[in-house]
Design a protein around this motif. Structure first.
Motif, PDB file in Angstrom:
ATOM      1  N   ARG A  66     -27.383  50.659  31.009  1.00  0.00           N
ATOM      2  CA  ARG A  66     -26.493  51.082  29.916  1.00  0.00           C
ATOM      3  C   ARG A  66     -26.346  49.982  28.874  1.00  0.00           C
ATOM      4  O   ARG A  66     -26.379  50.249  27.665  1.00  0.00           O
ATOM      5  CB  ARG A  66     -25.127  51.449  30.488  1.00  0.00           C
ATOM      6  N   LEU A  67     -26.207  48.738  29.339  1.00  0.00           N
ATOM      7  CA  LEU A  67     -26.037  47.628  28.412  1.00  0.00           C
ATOM      8  C   LEU A  67     -27.299  47.364  27.601  1.00  0.00           C
ATOM      9  O   LEU A  67     -27.220  46.888  26.459  1.00  0.00           O
ATOM     10  CB  LEU A  67     -25.633  46.363  29.179  1.00  0.00           C
ATOM     11  N   ARG A  68     -28.462  47.642  28.174  1.00  0.00           N
ATOM     12  CA  ARG A  68     -29.719  47.369  27.467  1.00  0.00           C
ATOM     13  C   ARG A  68     -29.835  48.164  26.175  1.00  0.00           C
ATOM     14  O   ARG A  68     -30.528  47.752  25.242  1.00  0.00           O
ATOM     15  CB  ARG A  68     -30.911  47.712  28.366  1.00  0.00           C
ATOM     16  N   GLU A  69     -29.161  49.300  26.103  1.00  0.00           N
ATOM     17  CA  GLU A  69     -29.260  50.157  24.929  1.00  0.00           C
ATOM     18  C   GLU A  69     -28.294  49.763  23.821  1.00  0.00           C
ATOM     19  O   GLU A  69     -28.339  50.342  22.736  1.00  0.00           O
ATOM     20  CB  GLU A  69     -29.001  51.615  25.342  1.00  0.00           C
ATOM     21  N   THR A  80     -27.538  50.433  37.215  1.00  0.00           N
ATOM     22  CA  THR A  80     -27.078  51.472  36.291  1.00  0.00           C
ATOM     23  C   THR A  80     -26.330  50.871  35.099  1.00  0.00           C
ATOM     24  O   THR A  80     -26.533  51.280  33.947  1.00  0.00           O
ATOM     25  CB  THR A  80     -26.171  52.465  37.034  1.00  0.00           C
ATOM     26  N   GLU A  81     -25.466  49.898  35.365  1.00  0.00           N
ATOM     27  CA  GLU A  81     -24.716  49.263  34.285  1.00  0.00           C
ATOM     28  C   GLU A  81     -25.629  48.433  33.375  1.00  0.00           C
ATOM     29  O   GLU A  81     -25.449  48.414  32.160  1.00  0.00           O
ATOM     30  CB  GLU A  81     -23.615  48.371  34.865  1.00  0.00           C
TER      31      GLU A  81
END
Length: 294
Positions: A178-181, A174-175
């Motif tokens: 989020r970081l990929r965006e 999940t984290e």
């Protein structure tokens, strides 16, 4: 103009909205750290404390109530000092709390990063495989693994590690999603950086805070589950002191000496609360938004 009319004091400027406040450690973090430190010191200093042998008792002094002479917390059904067993039981209880979470944290983080950065196909393969473990109730799965491996501390650690890996991996995935965006991740990918470089330099520093918070709470859960397995006879082998095993020892005397059953139960409860409070304190500490005024 009346000189006695109230005037506005303009000598003390007001702080602008949104200013960064002086950061203080959250009270929950301080309380949780102190409680955890007390548990660790108890486990480390147990051999140095002037306590009776936790494995040796006297049938003439069995089931003494708390406050008895020479036995502050009383004795169990075999006449063993409960205070001594409680202190010595801190060591295996903390081992059962920390080691499975450390193992699950490392394995779950690696699997989560691989799944998050490896593309849709690899993510589905990893997460669907871990979902197989989610299909079983955690407690029943831990009991099955521990029973198949045989009673003992090692079996207990392996069983708890297995059931905790999927939970940690899901948090990491999940984290990572989020970081990929975020812009810096897209810039790193556009620059041609390999995914191991992206994982080590960009992803890992970003997921350490949430994973640390989650794992700190899992320590308390691991202590409770480990005590439950020891209560069922699947944990630390007797006569070694351990909180779950102590609860099983005094269970058969619950109607004769009900107060004695509360002693290991309260220890398990307080240890679980300590790590949950620590986790909440870490969450507030890592939350940068709480450092700004509204």
């Amino acid at each position: 103009m009346d000189d006695t009319s109230p005037t506005r004091d303009t000598t003390t400027p007001r702080p602008p909205r949104g200013r960064l406040q002086r950061h203080r450690l959250p009270a929950a973090l301080v309380a949780g750290a102190l409680m955890t430190l007390a548990l660790v010191l108890t486990a480390v200093l147990a051999p140095l404390l002037p306590l009776p042998d936790p494995d040796t008792g006297s049938l003439a002094q069995r089931l003494l109530p708390p406050g008895s002479a020479g036995h502050l917390l009383g004795t169990d059904g075999q006449g063993r000092d409960l205070l001594s067993r409680l202190v010595w039981g801190t060591q295996p209880s903390l081992v059962v709390g920390f080691l499975p979470v450390m193992v699950a944290g490392i394995i779950g983080t690696v699997l989560g990063i691989v799944a998050g950065l490896g593309g849709r196909g690899l993510e589905n393969a990893v997460m669907r495989s871990l979902d197989v473990l989610f299909a079983f109730p955690a407690v029943l799965l831990a009991i099955s693994i521990a029973a198949s491996l045989g009673a003992g501390l090692t079996s207990l650690i392996i069983a708890l590690s297995v059931i905790l890996v999927p939970a940690v991996a899901r948090v990491v995935v999940t984290e990572v999603a989020r970081l990929r965006e975020l812009d810096f991740m897209q810039a790193a990918q556009a620059s041609g950086a390999t995914w191991p470089t992206i994982a080590l330099r960009h992803v890992l520093p970003g997921i350490v805070p949430p994973v640390t918070v989650y794992c700190s709470a899992l320590v308390g859960l691991s202590i409770v589950l480990g005590a439950g397995l020891s209560f069922l006879g699947l944990g630390v082998a007797p006569p070694r002191a351990e909180w779950g095993a102590m609860l099983d020892d005094v269970r058969q005397h619950i109607f004769v000496a009900p107060l004695l059953t509360l002693i290991p139960a309260v220890a398990i409860f307080l240890a679980s609360v300590a790590f949950n409070v620590l986790g909440e304190g870490l969450r507030r500490h890592f939350d940068v938004r709480s450092r700004y005024t509204v």
